[in-house]
Design an enzyme around this catalytic site. Structure first.
Site, PDB file in Angstrom:
ATOM      1  N   THR A 193     -36.444  -8.519  35.070  1.00  0.00           N
ATOM      2  CA  THR A 193     -35.821  -8.861  33.754  1.00  0.00           C
ATOM      3  C   THR A 193     -35.737  -7.842  32.971  1.00  0.00           C
ATOM      4  O   THR A 193     -36.614  -7.536  32.302  1.00  0.00           O
ATOM      5  CB  THR A 193     -36.509 -10.239  33.140  1.00  0.00           C
TER       6      THR A 193
ATOM      7  N   LYS B  17     -29.595 -14.448  32.251  1.00  0.00           N
ATOM      8  CA  LYS B  17     -31.292 -14.902  32.135  1.00  0.00           C
ATOM      9  C   LYS B  17     -31.364 -15.004  30.652  1.00  0.00           C
ATOM     10  O   LYS B  17     -32.350 -15.705  30.237  1.00  0.00           O
ATOM     11  CB  LYS B  17     -31.772 -13.616  32.711  1.00  0.00           C
TER      12      LYS B  17
ATOM     13  N   LYS C 228     -41.118 -11.388  25.548  1.00  0.00           N
ATOM     14  CA  LYS C 228     -40.303 -10.366  26.208  1.00  0.00           C
ATOM     15  C   LYS C 228     -38.840 -10.836  26.347  1.00  0.00           C
ATOM     16  O   LYS C 228     -38.069 -10.231  25.817  1.00  0.00           O
ATOM     17  CB  LYS C 228     -40.820  -9.925  27.545  1.00  0.00           C
TER      18      LYS C 228
HETATM   19  P1  NAD Z   1     -46.121  -7.834  37.427  1.00  0.00           P
HETATM   20  O1  NAD Z   1     -46.660  -6.985  36.228  1.00  0.00           O
HETATM   21  O2  NAD Z   1     -47.319  -8.697  38.083  1.00  0.00           O
HETATM   22  O3  NAD Z   1     -45.621  -6.920  38.581  1.00  0.00           O
HETATM   23  C1  NAD Z   1     -44.973  -5.720  38.174  1.00  0.00           C
HETATM   24  C2  NAD Z   1     -45.234  -4.597  39.344  1.00  0.00           C
HETATM   25  O4  NAD Z   1     -44.626  -3.503  39.270  1.00  0.00           O
HETATM   26  C3  NAD Z   1     -46.692  -4.365  39.043  1.00  0.00           C
HETATM   27  O5  NAD Z   1     -47.431  -4.644  40.379  1.00  0.00           O
HETATM   28  C4  NAD Z   1     -46.765  -2.794  38.775  1.00  0.00           C
HETATM   29  O6  NAD Z   1     -47.750  -2.024  39.251  1.00  0.00           O
HETATM   30  C5  NAD Z   1     -45.439  -2.218  39.275  1.00  0.00           C
HETATM   31  N1  NAD Z   1     -44.988  -1.012  38.873  1.00  0.00           N
HETATM   32  C6  NAD Z   1     -44.603  -0.813  37.541  1.00  0.00           C
HETATM   33  N2  NAD Z   1     -43.963   0.383  37.343  1.00  0.00           N
HETATM   34  C7  NAD Z   1     -44.010   0.855  38.365  1.00  0.00           C
HETATM   35  C8  NAD Z   1     -43.344   2.006  39.369  1.00  0.00           C
HETATM   36  N3  NAD Z   1     -42.600   2.856  38.452  1.00  0.00           N
HETATM   37  N4  NAD Z   1     -43.353   2.068  40.268  1.00  0.00           N
HETATM   38  C9  NAD Z   1     -43.889   1.153  41.346  1.00  0.00           C
HETATM   39  N5  NAD Z   1     -44.265   0.063  40.781  1.00  0.00           N
HETATM   40  C10 NAD Z   1     -44.393   0.010  39.581  1.00  0.00           C
HETATM   41  O7  NAD Z   1     -45.088  -8.568  36.939  1.00  0.00           O
HETATM   42  P2  NAD Z   1     -44.078  -9.847  37.340  1.00  0.00           P
HETATM   43  O8  NAD Z   1     -44.930 -11.114  36.811  1.00  0.00           O
HETATM   44  O9  NAD Z   1     -44.259  -9.769  38.996  1.00  0.00           O
HETATM   45  O10 NAD Z   1     -42.791  -9.608  36.729  1.00  0.00           O
HETATM   46  C11 NAD Z   1     -41.842  -8.781  37.373  1.00  0.00           C
HETATM   47  C12 NAD Z   1     -40.599  -8.931  36.753  1.00  0.00           C
HETATM   48  O11 NAD Z   1     -40.010 -10.117  36.874  1.00  0.00           O
HETATM   49  C13 NAD Z   1     -40.568  -8.703  35.008  1.00  0.00           C
HETATM   50  O12 NAD Z   1     -39.301  -8.216  34.833  1.00  0.00           O
HETATM   51  C14 NAD Z   1     -40.798 -10.112  34.498  1.00  0.00           C
HETATM   52  O13 NAD Z   1     -40.133 -10.277  33.311  1.00  0.00           O
HETATM   53  C15 NAD Z   1     -39.733 -10.803  35.631  1.00  0.00           C
HETATM   54  N6  NAD Z   1     -40.072 -12.331  35.874  1.00  0.00           N
HETATM   55  C16 NAD Z   1     -41.446 -12.703  35.837  1.00  0.00           C
HETATM   56  C17 NAD Z   1     -41.597 -14.129  35.964  1.00  0.00           C
HETATM   57  C18 NAD Z   1     -43.059 -14.556  35.965  1.00  0.00           C
HETATM   58  O14 NAD Z   1     -43.265 -15.966  35.846  1.00  0.00           O
HETATM   59  N7  NAD Z   1     -43.983 -13.874  36.455  1.00  0.00           N
HETATM   60  C19 NAD Z   1     -40.558 -15.064  35.957  1.00  0.00           C
HETATM   61  C20 NAD Z   1     -39.222 -14.554  36.048  1.00  0.00           C
HETATM   62  C21 NAD Z   1     -39.222 -13.155  36.003  1.00  0.00           C
END
Ligand code: NAD
Length: 297
Positions: A96, A171, A246
């Site tokens: 997102t 979104k 966010k």
């Molecule tokens: P998260 O923090 O659990 O996962 C993100 C991952 O990206 C982490 O494991 C981190 O180590 C990795 N990362 C960061 N920078 C990196 C890089 N340069 N190279 C490789 N890996 C890297 O977050 P999440 O909850 O999985 O969310 C991910 C996305 O999905 C976000 O944009 C969030 O807004 C969106 N989202 C989350 C949810 C939710 O309920 N968690 C729902 C819908 C959308």
């Protein structure tokens, strides 16, 4: 289409990658967290030593990263993946992020001879685990047709919202509505309480009346009426207030880009900012009712 690179296998990306493995794809995973990669390897995937390695010799790459700056860096940075992928590779960014970054990265991918979509999701960690996500997808018809069979293994509803960036537009709009409606029902519950109306009666009436909405029916902010709502487990998320903030900030960035003001979206953003700044970011977003009740600093 068989070989997939997956970059960012955290709370959402991890289970999404595992669903692709279950569906028979070969998945090469990269994440800054070795633990996150290990969970995908344990499910049958392979480990990539870098983002570039994950994007090399694969048919499609999914990225699921925290925010726009991470997406920009992974695609366009000094060790960016567009520089090493073979022409025609399909990229799906499900993070997102802001509309502007999504459009810029897709433009750069297309200029490099790739196909690319922005495809943010709704449905949370539960939806990711159960392959029940909704994908809101922006990008060309060709990219959409190529990626759809893969997205179908991670989600239940895949909607093509139009050109590049339109998934992020959808979104931002959706989550602005959710932030506003959760705040509105929280105000209504607190007002009802103060005037002597029991929460269960309030729920029974409003959920069957014109004030009913998805946030109330699924994430009711008081314990009791909806047994699965976070209110029944001390507001353990679920969908954290921090992530809601966010998304609300992204909605306000989108509103500015559209040259308009969204007074209700702006007020919801201010309320969630106050709530998160008071140290409540790790609570479920429905805990905003605590702020309405005056229970936070
Ligand atoms: P998260 O923090 O659990 O996962 C993100 C991952 O990206 C982490 O494991 C981190 O180590 C990795 N990362 C960061 N920078 C990196 C890089 N340069 N190279 C490789 N890996 C890297 O977050 P999440 O909850 O999985 O969310 C991910 C996305 O999905 C976000 O944009 C969030 O807004 C969106 N989202 C989350 C949810 C939710 O309920 N968690 C729902 C819908 C959308």
């Amino acid at each position: 289409m068989k070989n997939i690179g997956f970059i960012g296998v955290g709370n959402m990306g991890g289970p999404m990658a595992r669903n692709l493995l279950k569906a028979g794809f070969a998945v090469k995973a990269f994440d800054l967290s070795a633990e996150a990669v290990a969970a995908v390897v344990a499910a049958g995937g392979t480990k990539a030593a870098s983002a570039q390695e994950a994007a090399t010799d694969v048919d499609l790459v999914v990225t699921m990263l925290p925010a726009g700056k991470h997406v920009r860096d992974v695609y366009l940075g000094a060790k960016g993946i567009l520089a090493v992928a073979r022409k025609g590779t399909v990229f799906v960014d499900s993070s997102t992020i802001d509309v502007k970054t999504a459009r810029e990265v897709i433009k750069a991918a297309e200029a490099a001879g790739m196909l690319m979509l922005d495809a943010p999701v709704s449905g949370g960690v539960g939806g990711a685990e159960n392959a029940a996500l909704t994908f809101m997808v922006g990008g060309s018809d060709a990219a959409f047709a190529a990626a759809k069979p893969v997205l179908e293994k991670m989600g239940k509803k895949i909607v093509h919202a139009g050109g590049a960036g339109n998934g992020q537009v959808a979104k931002a709009c959706n989550n602005m509505v959710l932030g506003i409606t959760m705040t509105a029902i929280s105000e209504a519950f607190v007002m009802a309480e103060k005037l002597g109306l029991a929460p269960q009666a309030m729920f029974d009436i409003v959920s069957a009346s014109s004030g009913g909405c998805w946030a109330l029916s699924n994430h009711c902010p008081v314990p009791g009426p909806v047994p699965t709502s976070a209110a029944n487990r001390d507001y353990k998320p679920g969908f954290s207030a921090e992530l809601m903030l966010k998304d609300l900030k992204l909605s306000q960035e989108a509103a500015r880009a559209a040259g308009m003001s969204t007074p209700l979206g702006s007020e919801a953003t201010a309320l969630y900012s106050e709530f998160v700044n008071a140290g409540n970011g790790g609570l479920d977003y429905s805990a905003i009712i605590k702020l309405v009740r005056g229970e936070t600093a």
